[in-house]
Enzyme design. Structure first.
Site, PDB file in Angstrom:
ATOM      1  N   ASP A   1     -11.306  -6.229  22.039  1.00 17.26           N
ATOM      2  CA  ASP A   1     -10.485  -6.197  23.117  1.00 17.26           C
ATOM      3  C   ASP A   1     -11.089  -5.248  24.241  1.00 17.26           C
ATOM      4  O   ASP A   1     -10.962  -5.783  25.508  1.00 17.26           O
ATOM      5  CB  ASP A   1      -9.302  -5.405  22.628  1.00 17.26           C
ATOM      6  CG  ASP A   1      -8.078  -5.250  23.694  1.00 17.26           C
ATOM      7  OD1 ASP A   1      -7.719  -6.251  24.303  1.00 17.26           O
ATOM      8  OD2 ASP A   1      -7.826  -4.226  24.091  1.00 17.26           O
TER       9      ASP A   1
ATOM     10  N   CYS B   1       0.784  -1.137  -0.031  1.00 11.49           N
ATOM     11  CA  CYS B   1      -0.127  -0.076   0.115  1.00 11.49           C
ATOM     12  C   CYS B   1       0.946   1.455   0.137  1.00 11.49           C
ATOM     13  O   CYS B   1       1.864   1.269   0.833  1.00 11.49           O
ATOM     14  CB  CYS B   1      -0.849  -0.071   1.330  1.00 11.49           C
ATOM     15  SG  CYS B   1      -2.090  -0.844   1.174  1.00 11.49           S
ATOM     16  N   HIS B   2       0.506   2.214  -0.880  1.00 13.38           N
ATOM     17  CA  HIS B   2       1.217   3.522  -0.592  1.00 13.38           C
ATOM     18  C   HIS B   2       0.788   4.295   0.372  1.00 13.38           C
ATOM     19  O   HIS B   2      -0.373   4.588   0.910  1.00 13.38           O
ATOM     20  CB  HIS B   2       0.615   4.341  -2.057  1.00 13.38           C
ATOM     21  CG  HIS B   2       1.201   3.827  -3.313  1.00 13.38           C
ATOM     22  ND1 HIS B   2       0.459   2.671  -3.936  1.00 13.38           N
ATOM     23  CD2 HIS B   2       2.521   3.936  -3.962  1.00 13.38           C
ATOM     24  CE1 HIS B   2       1.082   2.341  -5.023  1.00 13.38           C
ATOM     25  NE2 HIS B   2       2.126   2.990  -4.886  1.00 13.38           N
TER      26      HIS B   2
ATOM     27  N   MET C   1      -8.121   0.208   0.971  1.00 12.54           N
ATOM     28  CA  MET C   1      -7.369  -0.372   2.130  1.00 12.54           C
ATOM     29  C   MET C   1      -7.360   0.469   3.335  1.00 12.54           C
ATOM     30  O   MET C   1      -7.757  -0.291   4.412  1.00 12.54           O
ATOM     31  CB  MET C   1      -6.044  -0.494   1.786  1.00 12.54           C
ATOM     32  CG  MET C   1      -6.028  -1.692   0.443  1.00 12.54           C
ATOM     33  SD  MET C   1      -7.128  -3.018   0.485  1.00 12.54           S
ATOM     34  CE  MET C   1      -6.507  -4.119   1.926  1.00 12.54           C
TER      35      MET C   1
END
Length: 168
Positions: A136, A84-85, A121
């Site tokens: 969590d 990924c950029h 993304m």
């Protein structure tokens, strides 16, 4: 049967001529406004949902922490996913909405940039990490929660145009 994805295919931009992974060169692409929306679900028992909504959790504010984690994750996507950029993000919004019908929470991230490549993304990373953080923060109440349906809802802008997949 012919391989639908031959290693030297021009369509596989993340592979070089030898089939090795490479980061795509986007330097010739025009910067455009791009936006992506992703979503996820966290399914839980009704009692867990009620406890989170009431603020009765041992680790503190579950939703605020998950929202911030999602925003922070979007900004770190290029450090987490190898090809990924790194992108200048102009907007990252993470919404976490209770859904008594699930029961659980719907998580939605909207990410926007003006760049040479899209932010799908980043949006997917935001909802994934927000969901993991919600888990969590609430696992002391319930360990059987399920993270589900992580998906791209839409993407706009860029050379390939807009994308709106069919509803699941």
């Amino acid at each position: 049967m012919q391989d639908p994805f031959p290693k030297n295919s021009a369509n596989l931009t993340h592979l070089d001529g030898q089939g090795q992974a490479q980061m795509v060169d986007v330097s010739d692409k025009v910067q455009t406004i791009r936006q992506a929306v992703a979503e996820a679900q966290v399914r839980m028992l009704p009692a867990t949902l009620a406890a989170i909504q009431a603020g009765n959790t041992p680790k503190g504010d579950v939703l605020a922490t998950a929202r911030l984690a999602g925003i922070m994750a979007a900004k770190q996507t290029a450090n987490l996913i190898p090809l990924c950029h790194p992108l200048p993000l102009q907007k990252v919004a993470v919404e976490i909405t209770p859904d008594p019908q699930l029961p659980g929470y719907q998580i939605r991230a909207t990410v926007k940039t003006k760049a040479e490549t899209g932010v799908e993304m980043e949006a997917l990373t935001a909802v994934s990490i927000a969901a993991l953080t919600l888990y969590d923060m609430a696992k002391a109440l319930e360990k059987s929660m399920q993270i589900e349906s992580i998906r791209l809802v839409s993407k706009t802008g860029g050379k390939s145009g807009d994308y709106f997949p069919p509803a699941p």
